[in-house]
Design an enzyme around this catalytic site. Sequence first.
Site, PDB file in Angstrom:
ATOM      1  N   GLU A  35       0.812  -1.218   0.000  1.00 56.83           N
ATOM      2  CA  GLU A  35       0.000   0.000   0.000  1.00 56.83           C
ATOM      3  C   GLU A  35       0.845   1.268   0.000  1.00 56.83           C
ATOM      4  O   GLU A  35       0.479   2.265  -0.615  1.00 56.83           O
ATOM      5  CB  GLU A  35      -0.903  -0.023   1.234  1.00 56.83           C
ATOM      6  CG  GLU A  35      -1.972   1.032   1.284  1.00 56.83           C
ATOM      7  CD  GLU A  35      -2.894   0.803   2.456  1.00 56.83           C
ATOM      8  OE1 GLU A  35      -3.206   1.807   3.128  1.00 56.83           O
ATOM      9  OE2 GLU A  35      -3.292  -0.346   2.724  1.00 56.83           O
ATOM     10  N   ASP A  36       1.981   1.237   0.695  1.00 58.50           N
ATOM     11  CA  ASP A  36       2.725   2.470   0.950  1.00 58.50           C
ATOM     12  C   ASP A  36       4.118   2.557   0.330  1.00 58.50           C
ATOM     13  O   ASP A  36       4.824   3.537   0.565  1.00 58.50           O
ATOM     14  CB  ASP A  36       2.881   2.668   2.467  1.00 58.50           C
ATOM     15  CG  ASP A  36       1.553   2.926   3.157  1.00 58.50           C
ATOM     16  OD1 ASP A  36       0.583   3.294   2.471  1.00 58.50           O
ATOM     17  OD2 ASP A  36       1.478   2.742   4.380  1.00 58.50           O
TER      18      ASP A  36
END
Length: 198
Positions: free
Chosen positions: A84-85
């Site tokens: 996600e990051d």
Amino acid sequence: MEVFDRWRTWDDARADLAENHPALDADRIGRAARAAVRWHGDQTRPTGAPYLEHLLEALEVLVRGVGETDPDILAAVLLHDVVEDTPATIGDVEDEFGPHVAELVDWVTKPPAGGTGRQAKRAAKSAYLRRLRDAPREAVRVKLADRVSNVQTLDRMPPDFQRRYYAETLTYIVPLTADEPWFASWYASWRERYAHLL
């Protein structure tokens, strides 16, 4: 409500694991911690703390709180935000840690919003959180530990964020604790502590 933040560095975690949890696969957990550091790089939390602190808090929740021993779950909790990051992909996670860890990380990875703007992001997040009802128990444990780390210091965030995150946690996360006695108890205490946000 126990607060988890004793493990600030991998050295802190490794020392506690060796002393109090010698049966755990510290080498595999360490490999996941090093991969998380490599992928997250210099990222920090909203408080300015190194991102690794959040990952270690979530690990600490599972080990010290829940008593989790499954090495795949423990690796996944350290890697839960990499897709996600960071530029890492599910394929990258699978290449290094196998298909089960990759599947757990995939379950707890919020997909990108289908549009632009705040409403699109909130709709995508709500859909992702609703989908967790169908997740395997192991993935639910990863998400519950992640959220414990995030909400235990909710009072450090801006007031509008506090209210929104509190309501979101009650709506989507607390119901996931139904078959998880330790988490159910922890979130019940947390809910009381922050009840003024309703």
